[in-house]
Design an enzyme around this catalytic site. Structure first.
Site, PDB file in Angstrom:
ATOM      1  N   HIS A  22       1.799   7.192   4.810  1.00  0.00           N
ATOM      2  CA  HIS A  22       1.765   5.887   5.205  1.00  0.00           C
ATOM      3  C   HIS A  22       1.809   6.247   6.594  1.00  0.00           C
ATOM      4  O   HIS A  22       1.705   5.172   7.535  1.00  0.00           O
ATOM      5  CB  HIS A  22       1.583   5.029   4.939  1.00  0.00           C
ATOM      6  CG  HIS A  22       1.807   3.198   4.986  1.00  0.00           C
ATOM      7  ND1 HIS A  22       2.250   2.231   5.030  1.00  0.00           N
ATOM      8  CD2 HIS A  22       0.465   2.940   5.250  1.00  0.00           C
ATOM      9  CE1 HIS A  22       1.522   1.131   5.551  1.00  0.00           C
ATOM     10  NE2 HIS A  22       0.208   1.538   5.841  1.00  0.00           N
ATOM     11  N   ASP A  67      -3.635   1.380   5.550  1.00  0.00           N
ATOM     12  CA  ASP A  67      -3.207   0.369   4.750  1.00  0.00           C
ATOM     13  C   ASP A  67      -4.286   1.145   3.115  1.00  0.00           C
ATOM     14  O   ASP A  67      -3.575   1.041   1.710  1.00  0.00           O
ATOM     15  CB  ASP A  67      -2.618  -0.775   4.408  1.00  0.00           C
ATOM     16  CG  ASP A  67      -1.623  -1.746   5.632  1.00  0.00           C
ATOM     17  OD1 ASP A  67      -1.269  -1.274   6.554  1.00  0.00           O
ATOM     18  OD2 ASP A  67      -1.564  -2.410   5.676  1.00  0.00           O
TER      19      ASP A  67
END
Length: 138
Positions: A63, A105
């Site tokens: 991420h 996300d």
């Protein structure tokens, strides 16, 4: 109830993607990102260094790398649009920045869900001094 109030206070002043990311994690992984992943391993939470400690920490590493590749925008503050259909997240924006951040996300939320079995309480509030190994490239 007290925990909910604390989370609300922590979210005050935080806009865009971080709040949306928290809600996405709750919808996909059925757990709070702030509580479970806010200070986990070497990469979950603010910043990141060293090597990911397990598959859950690797979700955060990936991420972070994804946010680092976002061009011409601030991934932590940009707002995006998504929906949930049949338990799957659909990123709906046409804007390249918003789409990219939403996808970062979404992938992380799915990764958290898929790696719940790897979650190790020993890595919760993991000391940064234990994250000194040479980091791997993104």
């Amino acid at each position: 109830m007290r925990t909910l109030w604390i989370v609300a206070v922590l979210l005050l002043g935080v806009e865009g993607s971080l709040v949306q990311f928290e809600m996405m994690i709750i919808k996909v992984a059925k757990r709070s990102g702030l509580f479970w992943y806010g200070a986990y391993g070497c990469y979950c939470g603010w910043g990141g260094q060293g090597r990911p400690q397990d598959a859950t920490d690797r979700c955060c590493f990936v991420h972070d790398c994804c946010y680092g590749k976002a061009t011409d925008c601030n991934p932590k503050t940009v707002s995006y649009t998504y929906s949930v259909k049949n338990g799957e997240i659909i990123c709906e924006d046409d804007d390249p920045c918003k789409k990219q951040v939403c996808e970062c996300d979404r992938v992380a939320a799915v990764c958290f869900r898929d790696n719940i079995p790897s979650y190790n309480n020993n890595y919760k509030r993991f000391p940064a001094e234990n994250c000194r190994e040479e980091p791997e490239p993104c």
